[in-house]
Each structure stands twice: as structure tokens, then as C-alpha cells.
Design a protein around this motif. Structure first.
Motif, PDB file in Angstrom:
ATOM      1  N   ARG A   1     -23.700 -61.939 -13.180  1.00 33.69           N
ATOM      2  CA  ARG A   1     -23.809 -63.191 -13.939  1.00 33.69           C
ATOM      3  C   ARG A   1     -24.387 -62.937 -15.335  1.00 33.69           C
ATOM      4  O   ARG A   1     -23.905 -63.485 -16.328  1.00 33.69           O
ATOM      5  CB  ARG A   1     -24.686 -64.188 -13.170  1.00 33.69           C
ATOM      6  N   LEU A   2     -25.431 -62.116 -15.400  1.00 32.96           N
ATOM      7  CA  LEU A   2     -26.051 -61.808 -16.689  1.00 32.96           C
ATOM      8  C   LEU A   2     -25.059 -61.128 -17.623  1.00 32.96           C
ATOM      9  O   LEU A   2     -24.934 -61.500 -18.804  1.00 32.96           O
ATOM     10  CB  LEU A   2     -27.274 -60.916 -16.473  1.00 32.96           C
ATOM     11  N   GLU A   3     -24.330 -60.140 -17.128  1.00 36.07           N
ATOM     12  CA  GLU A   3     -23.351 -59.434 -17.953  1.00 36.07           C
ATOM     13  C   GLU A   3     -22.254 -60.378 -18.440  1.00 36.07           C
ATOM     14  O   GLU A   3     -21.874 -60.352 -19.620  1.00 36.07           O
ATOM     15  CB  GLU A   3     -22.733 -58.287 -17.164  1.00 36.07           C
ATOM     16  N   ALA A   4     -21.718 -61.190 -17.532  1.00 33.20           N
ATOM     17  CA  ALA A   4     -20.613 -62.077 -17.901  1.00 33.20           C
ATOM     18  C   ALA A   4     -21.058 -63.134 -18.916  1.00 33.20           C
ATOM     19  O   ALA A   4     -20.359 -63.395 -19.900  1.00 33.20           O
ATOM     20  CB  ALA A   4     -20.043 -62.741 -16.655  1.00 33.20           C
ATOM     21  N   GLU A   5     -22.206 -63.750 -18.674  1.00 35.11           N
ATOM     22  CA  GLU A   5     -22.696 -64.763 -19.623  1.00 35.11           C
ATOM     23  C   GLU A   5     -22.936 -64.148 -20.999  1.00 35.11           C
ATOM     24  O   GLU A   5     -22.564 -64.728 -22.032  1.00 35.11           O
ATOM     25  CB  GLU A   5     -23.985 -65.385 -19.095  1.00 35.11           C
ATOM     26  N   THR A   6     -23.560 -62.985 -21.027  1.00 35.08           N
ATOM     27  CA  THR A   6     -23.832 -62.311 -22.301  1.00 35.08           C
ATOM     28  C   THR A   6     -22.529 -61.963 -23.006  1.00 35.08           C
ATOM     29  O   THR A   6     -22.381 -62.192 -24.217  1.00 35.08           O
ATOM     30  CB  THR A   6     -24.657 -61.043 -22.054  1.00 35.08           C
ATOM     31  N   ALA A   7     -21.578 -61.416 -22.267  1.00 38.11           N
ATOM     32  CA  ALA A   7     -20.302 -61.011 -22.858  1.00 38.11           C
ATOM     33  C   ALA A   7     -19.555 -62.198 -23.443  1.00 38.11           C
ATOM     34  O   ALA A   7     -19.064 -62.148 -24.585  1.00 38.11           O
ATOM     35  CB  ALA A   7     -19.440 -60.323 -21.804  1.00 38.11           C
ATOM     36  N   LEU A   8     -19.451 -63.286 -22.703  1.00 36.58           N
ATOM     37  CA  LEU A   8     -18.686 -64.455 -23.155  1.00 36.58           C
ATOM     38  C   LEU A   8     -19.360 -65.133 -24.348  1.00 36.58           C
ATOM     39  O   LEU A   8     -18.696 -65.518 -25.316  1.00 36.58           O
ATOM     40  CB  LEU A   8     -18.536 -65.448 -22.006  1.00 36.58           C
ATOM     41  N   ARG A   9     -20.671 -65.256 -24.295  1.00 35.42           N
ATOM     42  CA  ARG A   9     -21.395 -65.906 -25.394  1.00 35.42           C
ATOM     43  C   ARG A   9     -21.211 -65.151 -26.702  1.00 35.42           C
ATOM     44  O   ARG A   9     -20.889 -65.745 -27.737  1.00 35.42           O
ATOM     45  CB  ARG A   9     -22.880 -66.014 -25.020  1.00 35.42           C
ATOM     46  N   HIS A  10     -21.380 -63.842 -26.657  1.00 29.24           N
ATOM     47  CA  HIS A  10     -21.240 -63.055 -27.884  1.00 29.24           C
ATOM     48  C   HIS A  10     -19.781 -62.987 -28.338  1.00 29.24           C
ATOM     49  O   HIS A  10     -19.502 -63.030 -29.545  1.00 29.24           O
ATOM     50  CB  HIS A  10     -21.792 -61.645 -27.664  1.00 29.24           C
ATOM     51  N   LEU A  11     -18.861 -62.873 -27.391  1.00 30.87           N
ATOM     52  CA  LEU A  11     -17.441 -62.764 -27.749  1.00 30.87           C
ATOM     53  C   LEU A  11     -16.973 -63.986 -28.517  1.00 30.87           C
ATOM     54  O   LEU A  11     -16.369 -63.858 -29.600  1.00 30.87           O
ATOM     55  CB  LEU A  11     -16.602 -62.590 -26.482  1.00 30.87           C
ATOM     56  N   PHE A  12     -17.220 -65.172 -27.992  1.00 28.22           N
ATOM     57  CA  PHE A  12     -16.688 -66.383 -28.632  1.00 28.22           C
ATOM     58  C   PHE A  12     -17.527 -66.828 -29.823  1.00 28.22           C
ATOM     59  O   PHE A  12     -17.032 -67.548 -30.687  1.00 28.22           O
ATOM     60  CB  PHE A  12     -16.555 -67.501 -27.599  1.00 28.22           C
ATOM     61  N   THR A  13     -18.785 -66.395 -29.877  1.00 29.90           N
ATOM     62  CA  THR A  13     -19.584 -66.657 -31.082  1.00 29.90           C
ATOM     63  C   THR A  13     -19.105 -65.778 -32.230  1.00 29.90           C
ATOM     64  O   THR A  13     -18.984 -66.225 -33.377  1.00 29.90           O
ATOM     65  CB  THR A  13     -21.073 -66.397 -30.799  1.00 29.90           C
ATOM     66  N   ARG A  14     -18.807 -64.531 -31.905  1.00 32.20           N
ATOM     67  CA  ARG A  14     -18.349 -63.576 -32.922  1.00 32.20           C
ATOM     68  C   ARG A  14     -16.920 -63.888 -33.362  1.00 32.20           C
ATOM     69  O   ARG A  14     -16.583 -63.768 -34.546  1.00 32.20           O
ATOM     70  CB  ARG A  14     -18.428 -62.161 -32.333  1.00 32.20           C
ATOM     71  N   PHE A  15     -16.066 -64.266 -32.395  1.00 36.33           N
ATOM     72  CA  PHE A  15     -14.648 -64.498 -32.697  1.00 36.33           C
ATOM     73  C   PHE A  15     -14.217 -65.882 -32.206  1.00 36.33           C
ATOM     74  O   PHE A  15     -13.496 -66.007 -31.209  1.00 36.33           O
ATOM     75  CB  PHE A  15     -13.781 -63.419 -32.033  1.00 36.33           C
ATOM     76  N   PRO A  16     -14.658 -66.951 -32.879  1.00 34.45           N
ATOM     77  CA  PRO A  16     -14.300 -68.305 -32.434  1.00 34.45           C
ATOM     78  C   PRO A  16     -12.798 -68.573 -32.517  1.00 34.45           C
ATOM     79  O   PRO A  16     -12.304 -69.493 -31.857  1.00 34.45           O
ATOM     80  CB  PRO A  16     -15.079 -69.214 -33.398  1.00 34.45           C
ATOM     81  N   GLY A  17     -12.067 -67.757 -33.293  1.00 35.40           N
ATOM     82  CA  GLY A  17     -10.628 -67.939 -33.401  1.00 35.40           C
ATOM     83  C   GLY A  17      -9.839 -67.057 -32.454  1.00 35.40           C
ATOM     84  O   GLY A  17      -8.620 -66.903 -32.610  1.00 35.40           O
ATOM     85  N   LEU A  18     -10.496 -66.485 -31.461  1.00 31.70           N
ATOM     86  CA  LEU A  18      -9.816 -65.629 -30.486  1.00 31.70           C
ATOM     87  C   LEU A  18      -8.655 -66.390 -29.851  1.00 31.70           C
ATOM     88  O   LEU A  18      -8.786 -67.556 -29.465  1.00 31.70           O
ATOM     89  CB  LEU A  18     -10.798 -65.199 -29.403  1.00 31.70           C
ATOM     90  N   ALA A  19      -7.494 -65.736 -29.754  1.00 31.83           N
ATOM     91  CA  ALA A  19      -6.306 -66.401 -29.206  1.00 31.83           C
ATOM     92  C   ALA A  19      -5.464 -65.394 -28.445  1.00 31.83           C
ATOM     93  O   ALA A  19      -5.550 -64.179 -28.660  1.00 31.83           O
ATOM     94  CB  ALA A  19      -5.490 -67.026 -30.331  1.00 31.83           C
ATOM     95  N   ARG A  20      -4.643 -65.901 -27.533  1.00 29.55           N
ATOM     96  CA  ARG A  20      -3.713 -65.052 -26.815  1.00 29.55           C
ATOM     97  C   ARG A  20      -2.641 -64.533 -27.764  1.00 29.55           C
ATOM     98  O   ARG A  20      -2.156 -65.252 -28.640  1.00 29.55           O
ATOM     99  CB  ARG A  20      -3.044 -65.835 -25.673  1.00 29.55           C
ATOM    100  N   ALA A  21      -2.263 -63.289 -27.579  1.00 32.95           N
ATOM    101  CA  ALA A  21      -1.175 -62.708 -28.367  1.00 32.95           C
ATOM    102  C   ALA A  21       0.147 -63.348 -27.938  1.00 32.95           C
ATOM    103  O   ALA A  21       0.387 -63.572 -26.750  1.00 32.95           O
ATOM    104  CB  ALA A  21      -1.129 -61.199 -28.158  1.00 32.95           C
ATOM    105  N   GLN A  22       0.982 -63.657 -28.909  1.00 34.75           N
ATOM    106  CA  GLN A  22       2.260 -64.307 -28.625  1.00 34.75           C
ATOM    107  C   GLN A  22       3.226 -63.343 -27.946  1.00 34.75           C
ATOM    108  O   GLN A  22       3.275 -62.158 -28.265  1.00 34.75           O
ATOM    109  CB  GLN A  22       2.878 -64.826 -29.929  1.00 34.75           C
ATOM    110  N   GLY A  23       4.000 -63.880 -27.007  1.00 34.12           N
ATOM    111  CA  GLY A  23       5.043 -63.095 -26.372  1.00 34.12           C
ATOM    112  C   GLY A  23       4.571 -62.143 -25.302  1.00 34.12           C
ATOM    113  O   GLY A  23       5.360 -61.359 -24.755  1.00 34.12           O
ATOM    114  N   ARG A  24       3.292 -62.181 -24.973  1.00 32.35           N
ATOM    115  CA  ARG A  24       2.757 -61.299 -23.928  1.00 32.35           C
ATOM    116  C   ARG A  24       2.631 -62.078 -22.621  1.00 32.35           C
ATOM    117  O   ARG A  24       2.231 -63.250 -22.613  1.00 32.35           O
ATOM    118  CB  ARG A  24       1.379 -60.772 -24.324  1.00 32.35           C
ATOM    119  N   THR A  25       2.951 -61.457 -21.511  1.00 29.38           N
ATOM    120  CA  THR A  25       2.811 -62.088 -20.206  1.00 29.38           C
ATOM    121  C   THR A  25       1.772 -61.346 -19.383  1.00 29.38           C
ATOM    122  O   THR A  25       1.563 -60.141 -19.559  1.00 29.38           O
ATOM    123  CB  THR A  25       4.146 -62.103 -19.436  1.00 29.38           C
ATOM    124  N   ASP A  26       1.121 -62.076 -18.500  1.00 27.85           N
ATOM    125  CA  ASP A  26       0.090 -61.491 -17.655  1.00 27.85           C
ATOM    126  C   ASP A  26       0.724 -60.918 -16.390  1.00 27.85           C
ATOM    127  O   ASP A  26       1.445 -61.617 -15.680  1.00 27.85           O
ATOM    128  CB  ASP A  26      -0.942 -62.543 -17.254  1.00 27.85           C
TER     129      ASP A  26
END
Length: 361
Positions: A318-343
């Protein structure tokens, strides 16, 4: 006979039922030698360690390992996790165009954390990850799965030998010291415990971070709730654990006597499969279960287990995930899925996530 347990309330009850054990010798098929040679899940059910023991043996092993996961020790890891997260995002910022967030961020963070906790050399970590991936894969051939199990056990045995020769400030050294002080921790149990901690300590968190990012990018209204401070990052972690459990199902548990579940009777010696991902989507327990909703109160789930075998590393994950998500979206608020890629889902009986997560910043 193997029963898949998919409903939340039934699974919760059986996970805590003293008539349900983890010792594979309770399973008729295993005890009678009817498993086919090279069965890929054998290492999960037969490796010596706390995940395959019950009663006093389980409490003994769990007590030894739990010393590494006390709330105080986990809290003490927070500054190092923050620093690793920031350093990884500094490297991500150098990437141009599309990149695989799973490979460049979601994987190295938990791998480095568990690697440091166990005292693994940095150059060993990628090989250990590749071997553990093969071990949990449903697409690996029996020969490949067996080879991965042998190589993984051999590599961890070499880690134990190296730490015995040159002790360090890590959990592996601590467990060796306990064994050599006279505790009944066998060499096989020591390697098996390290195997469990390695796989559970990074694969689960890797999938959790990946699945959370996928969910937030697919639900921008929910992402906005956390970015605006209306919901905490902990809500993202808990709802992801429920909505898209990082562990699909985990083998196996066994009935030590006949157990009546509604109008079904699980016979003594039959096996049960804990289907965590299915339980998280049980509409009988979670209203509108397929909806990713951070306002769900409370987002109760079983994805980290329940009962005697509840995940010891849950606080760290939980600590790792919360820390990772908070910093990721704070640092890159415009993060988006790449177009044309499938999971592409991971071909695994155990691991529930996707092979890659292509994004742009």
C-alpha cells in the motif's frame, strides 16, 4: 476435484475456516501422486515455507518473517521509497514519445524495494524477475516452468550462501541468524520463504500500480477527484485492489474434513482455489461491482487475503503504490494512454494485469 471460490462472502468465510488448510498433503491428488510431471503450479503448493504450512509451523515461520514488516519498520522505509520514486520519475522524464510505464516505473520500484529488503544485488534483480514471471506464467511449457523453478531456487540458495559468508543489514541475514541460533528453520524453508517474499513482494505491487494507472486513465472523472484533493490516494489503491485485483487467483487450499457451503459439500481431501479477482467483482457484495468508483465507502475486498494467511506485506504494498501514484500524477498531470496501443493480458493463472502499459507524458 478443485472448487473455484468466486463469491466474496463464501471466500471470506473459507479463508478463515480452520477446516481449510494450506498443506498440500491434505489434497488427495497430491498425496496419491496423481499430479502430472512438470505441473507448473507445483512450486506454489509444495515449496517449503509459511505459505504451505498450517498451525504451529505456520505461526513459527510467520513470526520470523513478520519482524521485517512491523508498522514501525515499514514507516521507516517511507523516505527511501519516496527517494526511489522521484529518481525513477527523473529517468522517465528523459524518455521521448511513447514508453512502457510498466517496464520503466511500475516494475523497478517494488523490485528495488524488495531487493534491498532481502539484500539482493542489483544485477540479480532482473534475472529473478524474469524467472518469477516464468514461474507464474500459464503459457510457459512444463519444461520451461520446471527450469525456472530450479534456476530460481538455485539463485536464491546462492544468495543465502553469500549472506552466510558475508552478512549484511537485510532480512536474509536476519533469517540465517535465527536459523543458526537454533530455531527450526530448515535450509529449504529459508529458500522457500525468500521465494515467497520475492514473488509476492514485487509481482503484486507491480500489478497494483499498473492496474491503478490503467483505471485512472480510463476514468478521468475519478482521477480528477484525487488531483483536486476530494479523495485520497489510498482510495485509489483500495478500489484498484477490489476492482482489478493484482492476484487473479492463488493456488491452493484443501478441505481437512467435509465442509457444507450452501447446498454444496466440499469433501475432505478436495482443493479450493481462491479467486480474488472474481470476488472483487461479486455484485452480491459490491453494488455496481464493475464500476471503478473512488467514493465507494468502504471499498472492502479480499485481494490481500484474509485469516491466518493474510498478506504480511500488505502495508508495504500500500505504501509503495500510494507513493508511486501520488508522485506520478503530480509530476505528470497530463499523462495519457498512447494512441493505437492495446492491452494484452498477462498469460498467468496467478498474476492479473497487462504485459505493457504504453503512455505519453
Amino acid at each position: 476435484m478443485v472448487w473455484a471460490v468466486t463469491h466474496h462472502d463464501t471466500l471470506q468465510s473459507l479463508l478463515a475456516d480452520p477446516r481449510v488448510g494450506k498443506d498440500a498433503r491434505l489434497w488427495n491428488t497430491f498425496r496419491e501422486g496423481r499430479l502430472p510431471e512438470g505441473w507448473p503450479l507445483l512450486n506454489f503448493i509444495a515449496v517449503p515455507g509459511m505459505v504451505t504450512t498450517d498451525g504451529a509451523d505456520h505461526r513459527r515461520l510467520r513470526g520470523l518473517v513478520s519482524q521485517a514488516f512491523t508498522p514501525r519498520r515499514i514507516a521507516g522505509l517511507a523516505p527511501a521509497i519516496e527517494a526511489r520514486t522521484i529518481a525513477l520519475l527523473d529517468e522517465v522524464a528523459k524518455l521521448e514519445g511513447e514508453f512502457d510505464l510498466r517496464r520503466h516505473f511500475a516494475y523497478p520500484l517494488p523490485m528495488q524495494v524488495i531487493g534491498e529488503l532481502l539484500g539482493l544485488a542489483l544485477e540479480q534483480q532482473d534475472e529473478l524477475h524474469e524467472l518469477s514471471d516464468t514461474m507464474v506464467s500459464s503459457s510457459a511449457t512444463p519444461a520451461a516452468a520446471l527450469a525456472a523453478q530450479r534456476d530460481l531456487n538455485a539463485l536464491l540458495a546462492s544468495v543465502v550462501a553469500a549472506k552466510r559468508a558475508e552478512p549484511g543489514d537485510d532480512l536474509t541475514t536476519d533469517l540465517i541468524a535465527v536459523r543458526e541460533a537454533g530455531d527450526r528453520l530448515s535450509e529449504a524453508e529459508l529458500v522457500g520463504t525468500l521465494l515467497l517474499m520475492l514473488v509476492a513482494g514485487h509481482e503484486t505491487t507491480l500489478n497494483l500500480i499498473t492496474n491503478a494507472v490503467r483505471a485512472l486513465l480510463a476514468h478521468p472523472d475519478q482521477l480528477r477527484l484525487v488531483l483536486d484533493g476530494e479523495q485520497p490516494w489510498s482510495a485509489v489503491v483500495e478500489e484498484t485492489l477490489r476492482h482489478d485485483s493484482p492476484v487473479g487467483q492463488f493456488p491452493l487450499r484443501y478441505a481437512s474434513e467435509d465442509i457444507a457451503v450452501g447446498d454444496v459439500v466440499i469433501r475432505r481431501g478436495e482443493a479450493l482455489l481462491a479467486s480474488y479477482a472474481a470476488a472483487g467483482r461479486d455484485s452480491g457484495h459490491h453494488p455496481d461491482a464493475d464500476r471503478f468508483d473512488l467514493t465507494r465507502q468502504p471499498a472492502k475486498h479480499l485481494s490481500l487475503g484474509h485469516g491466518p494467511h493474510f498478506c504480511l506485506g500488505s502495508g508495504l504494498a500500500r505504501l509503495e503504490a500510494e507513493t508511486a501514484l501520488r508522485h506520478l500524477f503530480t509530476r505528470f498531470p497530463g499523462l495519457a494512454r498512447a494512441q493505437g496501443r492495446t492491452d494484452e493480458p498477462i498469460a498467468s493463472f496467478v498474476s492479473n494485469s497487462v504485459r505493457t502499459l504504453w503512455v505519453t507524458v
